[in-house]
Design a protein around this motif. Structure first.
Motif, PDB file in Angstrom:
ATOM      1  N   SER A  89       4.412  10.980   7.404  1.00 50.54           N
ATOM      2  CA  SER A  89       3.969  10.584   5.964  1.00 50.54           C
ATOM      3  C   SER A  89       5.435   9.907   4.765  1.00 50.54           C
ATOM      4  CB  SER A  89       2.912  10.418   5.173  1.00 50.54           C
ATOM      5  OG  SER A  89       3.314  11.787   4.002  1.00 50.54           O
ATOM      6  N   PHE A  90       4.984   8.762   4.210  1.00 49.36           N
ATOM      7  CA  PHE A  90       5.684   8.024   3.591  1.00 49.36           C
ATOM      8  C   PHE A  90       6.132   6.858   2.094  1.00 49.36           C
ATOM      9  CE2 PHE A  90       6.299   6.417   7.399  1.00 49.36           C
ATOM     10  CZ  PHE A  90       6.192   4.651   7.032  1.00 49.36           C
ATOM     11  N   ASN A  91       6.187   6.424   0.842  1.00 46.99           N
ATOM     12  CA  ASN A  91       6.130   5.903   0.102  1.00 46.99           C
ATOM     13  C   ASN A  91       6.700   4.623   0.837  1.00 46.99           C
ATOM     14  OD1 ASN A  91       4.795   7.722  -1.032  1.00 46.99           O
ATOM     15  ND2 ASN A  91       5.663   8.094  -2.705  1.00 46.99           N
ATOM     16  N   ASP A  92       6.502   3.730   0.841  1.00 47.09           N
ATOM     17  CA  ASP A  92       6.539   2.654   1.262  1.00 47.09           C
ATOM     18  C   ASP A  92       6.779   0.489   0.308  1.00 47.09           C
ATOM     19  OD1 ASP A  92       7.540  -0.385   2.539  1.00 47.09           O
ATOM     20  OD2 ASP A  92       7.425   1.334   4.259  1.00 47.09           O
ATOM     21  N   ARG A  93       7.783   0.684  -0.441  1.00 45.05           N
ATOM     22  CA  ARG A  93       7.345  -0.687  -1.051  1.00 45.05           C
ATOM     23  C   ARG A  93       7.105  -2.378   0.053  1.00 45.05           C
ATOM     24  NH1 ARG A  93      11.478   1.088  -5.780  1.00 45.05           N
ATOM     25  NH2 ARG A  93       9.933   1.812  -7.281  1.00 45.05           N
ATOM     26  N   ARG A  94       7.509  -2.054   0.755  1.00 43.21           N
ATOM     27  CA  ARG A  94       7.041  -3.369   2.152  1.00 43.21           C
ATOM     28  C   ARG A  94       6.138  -4.133   1.415  1.00 43.21           C
ATOM     29  NH1 ARG A  94       5.258  -1.596   8.111  1.00 43.21           N
ATOM     30  NH2 ARG A  94       6.634   0.542   6.963  1.00 43.21           N
ATOM     31  N   LYS A  95       5.373  -3.959   0.696  1.00 46.86           N
ATOM     32  CA  LYS A  95       3.865  -5.485   0.190  1.00 46.86           C
ATOM     33  C   LYS A  95       4.498  -5.668  -0.799  1.00 46.86           C
ATOM     34  CE  LYS A  95      -0.028  -4.848   1.600  1.00 46.86           C
ATOM     35  NZ  LYS A  95      -0.119  -5.769   2.892  1.00 46.86           N
ATOM     36  N   ASP A  96       5.377  -5.740  -1.696  1.00 45.31           N
ATOM     37  CA  ASP A  96       5.783  -6.013  -2.830  1.00 45.31           C
ATOM     38  C   ASP A  96       7.302  -7.324  -3.015  1.00 45.31           C
ATOM     39  OD1 ASP A  96       5.808  -6.810  -5.361  1.00 45.31           O
ATOM     40  OD2 ASP A  96       5.922  -4.577  -6.652  1.00 45.31           O
ATOM     41  N   PRO A  97       6.962  -7.957  -3.315  1.00 38.77           N
ATOM     42  CA  PRO A  97       8.220  -8.801  -3.292  1.00 38.77           C
ATOM     43  C   PRO A  97       9.086  -8.030  -4.328  1.00 38.77           C
ATOM     44  CG  PRO A  97       6.413 -10.500  -2.900  1.00 38.77           C
ATOM     45  CD  PRO A  97       5.948  -9.291  -3.055  1.00 38.77           C
ATOM     46  N   ALA A  98       8.743  -7.587  -5.661  1.00 36.58           N
ATOM     47  CA  ALA A  98       9.403  -7.083  -6.542  1.00 36.58           C
ATOM     48  C   ALA A  98      10.018  -5.656  -6.651  1.00 36.58           C
ATOM     49  CB  ALA A  98       8.726  -7.302  -7.558  1.00 36.58           C
ATOM     50  N   ASN A  99       9.410  -5.808  -5.445  1.00 36.42           N
ATOM     51  CA  ASN A  99       9.982  -3.616  -4.777  1.00 36.42           C
ATOM     52  C   ASN A  99       9.842  -2.839  -6.281  1.00 36.42           C
ATOM     53  OD1 ASN A  99      11.654  -2.008  -3.249  1.00 36.42           O
ATOM     54  ND2 ASN A  99      13.144  -2.366  -3.940  1.00 36.42           N
ATOM     55  N   LYS A 140       5.830  -1.765  -6.193  1.00 32.67           N
ATOM     56  CA  LYS A 140       4.373  -1.484  -6.176  1.00 32.67           C
ATOM     57  C   LYS A 140       4.912  -0.664  -4.909  1.00 32.67           C
ATOM     58  CE  LYS A 140       0.904  -4.362  -8.635  1.00 32.67           C
ATOM     59  NZ  LYS A 140       0.223  -4.529  -8.441  1.00 32.67           N
ATOM     60  N   TYR A 141       3.911   0.385  -4.774  1.00 34.86           N
ATOM     61  CA  TYR A 141       4.230   0.966  -2.840  1.00 34.86           C
ATOM     62  C   TYR A 141       2.840   1.834  -2.909  1.00 34.86           C
ATOM     63  CZ  TYR A 141       3.336   5.687  -6.452  1.00 34.86           C
ATOM     64  OH  TYR A 141       1.920   6.403  -6.610  1.00 34.86           O
ATOM     65  N   ASP A 142       2.933   1.994  -1.450  1.00 35.27           N
ATOM     66  CA  ASP A 142       1.251   2.106  -0.859  1.00 35.27           C
ATOM     67  C   ASP A 142       1.940   3.126   0.378  1.00 35.27           C
ATOM     68  OD1 ASP A 142      -0.580   0.304  -0.438  1.00 35.27           O
ATOM     69  OD2 ASP A 142       0.986  -0.990  -0.536  1.00 35.27           O
ATOM     70  N   LYS A 143       0.946   4.268   0.603  1.00 34.43           N
ATOM     71  CA  LYS A 143       1.882   5.303   1.356  1.00 34.43           C
ATOM     72  C   LYS A 143       1.519   5.117   2.192  1.00 34.43           C
ATOM     73  CE  LYS A 143       2.156   9.089   0.256  1.00 34.43           C
ATOM     74  NZ  LYS A 143       3.462   9.488   0.219  1.00 34.43           N
ATOM     75  N   TYR A 144       1.957   5.315   3.738  1.00 28.91           N
ATOM     76  CA  TYR A 144       2.162   5.042   5.414  1.00 28.91           C
ATOM     77  C   TYR A 144       2.392   6.201   6.093  1.00 28.91           C
ATOM     78  CZ  TYR A 144       2.209  -0.294   4.803  1.00 28.91           C
ATOM     79  OH  TYR A 144       2.402  -2.060   4.730  1.00 28.91           O
ATOM     80  N   PRO A 203       4.255   1.677  15.374  1.00 32.19           N
ATOM     81  CA  PRO A 203       3.973   1.043  14.436  1.00 32.19           C
ATOM     82  C   PRO A 203       3.526   1.313  13.181  1.00 32.19           C
ATOM     83  CG  PRO A 203       2.965  -0.332  16.723  1.00 32.19           C
ATOM     84  CD  PRO A 203       3.501   1.327  17.080  1.00 32.19           C
ATOM     85  N   ASN A 204       3.896   1.163  12.025  1.00 28.34           N
ATOM     86  CA  ASN A 204       3.380   2.275  10.974  1.00 28.34           C
ATOM     87  C   ASN A 204       1.929   2.073  10.662  1.00 28.34           C
ATOM     88  OD1 ASN A 204       6.332   2.170   9.768  1.00 28.34           O
ATOM     89  ND2 ASN A 204       5.660   2.973  11.444  1.00 28.34           N
ATOM     90  N   ILE A 205       1.424   2.452  10.117  1.00 27.19           N
ATOM     91  CA  ILE A 205      -0.440   2.701   9.695  1.00 27.19           C
ATOM     92  C   ILE A 205      -0.034   2.514   8.298  1.00 27.19           C
ATOM     93  CG2 ILE A 205      -2.004   3.629   9.946  1.00 27.19           C
ATOM     94  CD1 ILE A 205      -1.578   5.320  12.442  1.00 27.19           C
ATOM     95  N   ARG A 206      -1.074   1.595   7.505  1.00 29.28           N
ATOM     96  CA  ARG A 206      -0.787   1.931   5.820  1.00 29.28           C
ATOM     97  C   ARG A 206      -2.070   3.173   6.041  1.00 29.28           C
ATOM     98  NH1 ARG A 206      -2.921  -2.813   1.951  1.00 29.28           N
ATOM     99  NH2 ARG A 206      -2.097  -2.274   0.483  1.00 29.28           N
ATOM    100  N   MET A 207      -2.339   3.976   4.741  1.00 34.21           N
ATOM    101  CA  MET A 207      -3.102   4.672   5.332  1.00 34.21           C
ATOM    102  C   MET A 207      -3.754   3.853   3.400  1.00 34.21           C
ATOM    103  SD  MET A 207      -2.029   8.177   5.662  1.00 34.21           S
ATOM    104  CE  MET A 207      -0.355   8.852   5.331  1.00 34.21           C
ATOM    105  N   PHE A 229      -6.585  11.160  -0.357  1.00 31.33           N
ATOM    106  CA  PHE A 229      -6.158  11.570   0.692  1.00 31.33           C
ATOM    107  C   PHE A 229      -7.186  10.414   2.054  1.00 31.33           C
ATOM    108  CE2 PHE A 229      -6.972  15.625   2.841  1.00 31.33           C
ATOM    109  CZ  PHE A 229      -8.489  14.870   3.853  1.00 31.33           C
ATOM    110  N   ALA A 230      -6.077  10.900   2.638  1.00 29.17           N
ATOM    111  CA  ALA A 230      -6.362  10.270   3.882  1.00 29.17           C
ATOM    112  C   ALA A 230      -6.343  11.062   5.611  1.00 29.17           C
ATOM    113  CB  ALA A 230      -5.921   8.787   4.156  1.00 29.17           C
ATOM    114  N   LYS A 231      -7.289  11.077   6.151  1.00 25.77           N
ATOM    115  CA  LYS A 231      -6.972  11.745   7.372  1.00 25.77           C
ATOM    116  C   LYS A 231      -6.939  10.541   8.704  1.00 25.77           C
ATOM    117  CE  LYS A 231     -11.576  12.787   8.372  1.00 25.77           C
ATOM    118  NZ  LYS A 231     -12.669  14.094   8.299  1.00 25.77           N
ATOM    119  N   ILE A 232      -5.681  10.519   9.260  1.00 23.69           N
ATOM    120  CA  ILE A 232      -5.738   9.717  10.497  1.00 23.69           C
ATOM    121  C   ILE A 232      -5.679  10.231  11.707  1.00 23.69           C
ATOM    122  CG2 ILE A 232      -3.625   8.518  11.559  1.00 23.69           C
ATOM    123  CD1 ILE A 232      -5.408   7.289   8.551  1.00 23.69           C
ATOM    124  N   PRO A 233      -6.768   9.732  12.668  1.00 23.48           N
ATOM    125  CA  PRO A 233      -6.672  11.088  14.468  1.00 23.48           C
ATOM    126  C   PRO A 233      -4.962  10.940  14.980  1.00 23.48           C
ATOM    127  CG  PRO A 233      -8.154   9.182  14.268  1.00 23.48           C
ATOM    128  CD  PRO A 233      -7.345   8.985  12.897  1.00 23.48           C
TER     129      PRO A 233
END
Length: 579
Positions: free
Chosen positions: A82-92, A94-98, A111-115, A468-472
């Motif tokens: 798991s990691f923090n990722d700013r790919r969705k924000d052009p301003a670099n 905001k972050y998501d958890k992938y 391929p990475n999963i956006r959680m 919190f998230a769970k991924i199979p």
């Protein structure tokens, strides 16, 4: 430090493959090119003696940041990162958890999963040098799922804003709003080895967020009280160290001419008292006859008024409960005296007494849900915002309670960012101000300045929650995108409470469930009169009443609160007290 003042530590996260004993490490690093941070995987098959070449984990094609990776390995050797990722924000920013999954020992990643279902902004940094966001995120695995938890700021909450701190920190200053400015008068400097009170007079200007130096108070004093009328600030009493004098002096500062005028002194010298203005009359209430420190000496019940038009002092109806080091606020031509200290009444007080200047009479108000002394308070319209102060154990507090004088109810308010005591409140320009005060545990926050907007009853800002998230683990299992949840909201279906113990002198309640931050218990007799109320952090609370509670049937109501401020109120239940 990344864009947005986000601190990253470049510390690796480690895991061992239970299927073959290989050691894995993931970390962030600054690669070549425009990226400031990306996440990488390395492997050791000989117990850490040698390591493989780094493998980039993220499949992001932008120059945006990825940071704070954490690794877990399932029993069959499947790797999840798991990691923090700013790919969705052009301003670099905001972050998501992938999540990245590898089924071949980290040679390749799927391929990475956006959680996360929403991007998270970076909260403004106000009390620390840089933002700490992601240090303690975690991921674990069993044979079925990867379980990830992370900090997230997508939601909004009310808080205090931070203003420019005092140019030189002072404690026990008299603080008062004059027009759109806030004056901090007197007190003592916290950077000196001994206490020496000062006449320093400085004004905070919220519009420009800076301080200006004004004509000093001719009297060096601390622990005084102040009230405002038009362009004037009236300052009375206090103490003067190192001499140790208790003062009766009364002076007026003119903001238009930047000058002071000496006025007739108070009839009763004192420190640690309250002052409030109603119409053209200033009232000086309570206090103590000791100059050395908070809660010393004898509490006073004195109530004296000064008529601004005639320039004369009069004696008014005394306080029903003598007290010192309390908060005083005028609302709708009534004066509210809240909390404080009286050693003859058991020390810290939660009682509230309300004075009517027209009839020269006092009545009991609704007690504060917590005991506090040396706290601050100010008015937002019909509401009183009470903040900080010492707890019964002399610990500076950041707790805030808001009293609605119309509905006669207390409610929770946004906590101060920095816990403080020996502080006064002031209102100016539609805001409440908490300036200075004592926070001995961390002197760097002496002179701190916080603002509370009255229009919105707090300032909106990103609110940190735990998600919190769970991924199979299995690629054939159905993804559970709906399993992302906030951990900080209490879930009604998960909350249970019980009366854990009942003795002749106390009753203990325990709550269980997810997302519990604090609890509140109210106790009523059969006539509906509330006989006790207590709040606490955590999930266990004991009400104690000594030998004063009569035998009989009592009703109780338990309220549970989450970290996000949401509340769940239980049904009214009863118990029987027999000694």
């Amino acid at each position: 430090v990344l864009k947005g003042d986000v601190r990253i530590g470049q510390s690796p996260s480690l895991a061992v493959n239970p299927a073959n004993g290989e050691v894995y490490a993931v970390y962030e690093s600054n690669p070549t090119g425009p990226d400031q941070a990306d996440v990488y995987f390395i492997r050791s098959s000989d117990g850490g003696v040698t390591w493989s070449e780094p493998v980039k984990i993220s499949d992001d094609r932008t120059p945006n940041d990825q940071f704070f990776p954490f690794i877990a390995v399932s029993p069959d050797g499947t790797i999840g990162v798991s990691f923090n990722d700013r790919r969705k924000d052009p301003a670099n920013l905001k972050y998501d958890k992938y999540l990245a999954i590898s089924r071949d020992g980290g040679h390749t990643f799927e391929p990475n999963i956006r959680m996360s279902s929403a991007s998270s902004p970076i909260p403004p940094v106000e009390t620390y040098g840089s933002c700490y966001m992601g240090d303690y995120d975690q991921i674990v695995a069993d044979k079925n799922y990867f379980y990830a938890a992370w900090g997230d700021n997508r939601n909004q909450a009310l808080t205090w804003r931070t203003g420019a701190s005092m140019p030189r920190p002072r404690q026990e200053a008299a603080v008062v709003g004059v027009g759109d400015a806030v004056l901090a008068i007197g007190g003592y400097y916290t950077d000196l080895p001994t206490v020496a009170d000062t006449g320093t007079n400085e004004a905070y200007l919220p519009a420009s967020n800076h301080w200006v130096t004004l004509a000093p108070d001719p009297v060096r004093r601390a622990d005084a009280a102040a009230a405002a009328y038009g362009p004037y600030a009236y300052v009375a009493g206090g103490r003067s160290l190192p001499a140790g004098d208790i003062l009766a002096s009364f002076d007026r500062y003119d903001a238009l001419t930047n000058s002071w005028t000496q006025l007739p002194p108070m009839p009763t010298p004192r420190a640690g008292f309250g002052m409030a203005r109603v119409g053209s009359t200033i009232y000086a209430i309570g206090g103590r006859d000791c100059s050395l420190y908070v809660a010393c000496g004898q509490a006073l019940d004195v109530n004296e008024s000064y008529n601004i038009n005639t320039g004369r002092w009069e004696t008014r109806a005394p306080l029903p409960t003598a007290r010192m080091d309390f908060a005083t606020v005028a609302v709708n031509n009534k004066i509210y005296v809240l909390g404080g200290y009286n050693k003859d009444e058991g020390g810290p007080l939660s009682s509230v007494e309300v004075y009517d200047p027209v009839t020269d009479t006092w009545r009991q108000g609704l007690s504060i849900p917590i005991t506090r002394f040396s706290e601050g308070a100010a008015a937002c319209g019909d509401k009183i915002v009470l903040f900080g102060g010492y707890s019964p154990s002399y610990a500076p507090s950041s707790r805030v309670r808001i009293y609605d004088t119309i509905s006669n109810k207390w409610q929770y308010g946004p906590f101060l960012k920095v816990p403080r005591a020996e502080i006064q409140g002031a209102s100016a320009g539609g805001h409440i101000f908490a300036i200075g005060g004592s926070y001995a545990a961390n002197p760097r926050y002496a002179g701190y300045n916080e603002l509370f907007p009255c229009k919105t009853m707090g300032a909106f800002r990103p609110d940190p929650d735990a998600f919190f998230a769970k991924i199979p683990v299995s690629p054939t299992a159905m993804p559970i995108s709906s399993s992302e949840n906030s951990l900080l909201s209490p879930k009604p279906e998960s909350i249970t409470w019980e009366l854990a113990s009942l003795t002749k002198n106390s009753v203990t309640f325990v709550v269980q469930g997810q997302g519990i931050s604090s609890m509140d218990v109210q106790l009523f007799d059969l006539s509906g009169r509330r006989v006790a109320q207590e709040s606490t952090r955590g999930n266990r609370l004991t009400l104690r009443w000594g030998t004063t509670q009569a035998n009989g049937v009592y009703l109780y109501l338990v309220t549970v609160r989450g970290m996000d401020g949401s509340a769940i109120r239980g049904k009214v239940e009863k118990f029987v007290l027999l000694r």
